[in-house]
Design a protein around this motif. Sequence first.
Motif, mmCIF file in Angstrom:
data_model
loop_
_atom_site.group_PDB
_atom_site.id
_atom_site.type_symbol
_atom_site.label_atom_id
_atom_site.label_comp_id
_atom_site.label_asym_id
_atom_site.label_seq_id
_atom_site.Cartn_x
_atom_site.Cartn_y
_atom_site.Cartn_z
ATOM 1 N N CYS A 124 1.505 0.212 -4.705
ATOM 2 C CA CYS A 124 0.164 0.584 -4.911
ATOM 3 C C CYS A 124 0.310 1.984 -5.957
ATOM 4 O O CYS A 124 0.080 2.255 -6.588
ATOM 5 N N LYS A 170 -8.972 -2.697 -1.300
ATOM 6 C CA LYS A 170 -10.010 -2.768 -2.547
ATOM 7 C C LYS A 170 -9.489 -3.114 -3.828
ATOM 8 O O LYS A 170 -8.503 -3.318 -4.072
ATOM 9 N N HIS A 198 -10.151 1.454 -6.122
ATOM 10 C CA HIS A 198 -9.302 2.258 -5.592
ATOM 11 C C HIS A 198 -8.863 3.555 -6.485
ATOM 12 O O HIS A 198 -8.773 4.698 -5.998
ATOM 13 N N THR A 232 0.780 -1.460 0.051
ATOM 14 C CA THR A 232 0.013 -0.201 0.167
ATOM 15 C C THR A 232 0.895 1.159 -0.080
ATOM 16 O O THR A 232 0.413 2.272 -0.481
#
Length: 322
Positions: free
Chosen positions: A220, A271, A276, A216
């Motif tokens: 991401c 998600k 997202h 994350t």
Amino acid sequence: MSLETALSIQKAFDRVWINGLTFKLITFKIPHPLIHLIHSYLTNRSFRIRINETLSNEHSVSAGCPQGSLLGTLLFNLYINDIPDYSLTKINLYVDDTAIHATYKNLKTISFALNKHLLLLQNFYDKWKISINVEKSTAIIFTKKQSLPPPIIMYNTQISWSQEAKYLGIIFDTHLTWKQHIYYVRDKFRKIMFKLYPLIGRNSHLSIENKVLLYTAVMCPILAYACPVWGYAAKTNINILDTLQNSLIRMIVKAIRCMRNDDIRNALKIKSFKSHIQNIAINFFNDLEATNNINMQNLSQYTPNDNTKRPRRILLDSYNPP
């Protein structure tokens, strides 16, 4: 149809004319003690080069802002703050990345507008001792038509036409399908995943919580960078990035074949990729009213619908992950 020209500034930070910058700080009515401090910071600098055990002689630095320093970007922005506008075009600046954009129905009008603006910029760059690498500059036209407008000229050199152009880490293609950009992001993500594999791989002893944190916080953002711009791309292209996310989260939990991606995401509180980037786009477009960027403020308003293929279209897309 639209046409964009991306200019390449040669050694932007290294070639800032110090006396010229000092003059501009005076015209901006910066307090004199601060100007003296900045001038002192930029002058009387020197450098030496070390190769293995060999150290070169000392050489003085006669121009430039220290790149990577806290003040370097700010001082460069002040140096080019008075770059000339032109009524028939829009100019977008981010530090030393410069793009000029024009939108008209007539190809000749587009070339006329861009060439006029480039001539103004040419005079500006010459005056303030900024060097442009015309060979590395590109011109790209966004249209469904095959014909090209009259040539775009700078310093008596034609700027080459390209099928794609990279600006601020985003690859624009002539039809705005974003396919090449998504391929670029995919390859970049794979390189990062390879480097982090000892930490996130199936044999890693790192906790699942820390693996998710790595994804994350580090990985991401690579996938989702600038997604409000390209997020309305075709589902087949978006699925490329969605598949990367699914592969990674399955690696994190050491999933076996029968485990469903939705169940893994729910357990990790992650998600789907489409959800997202939709959330990021919602926040982005909601914040546009508060921006102080003139070009963003002047964007034409439109309500997205199922027939449009423009950035806000991402807000309406429904998505069923594979």
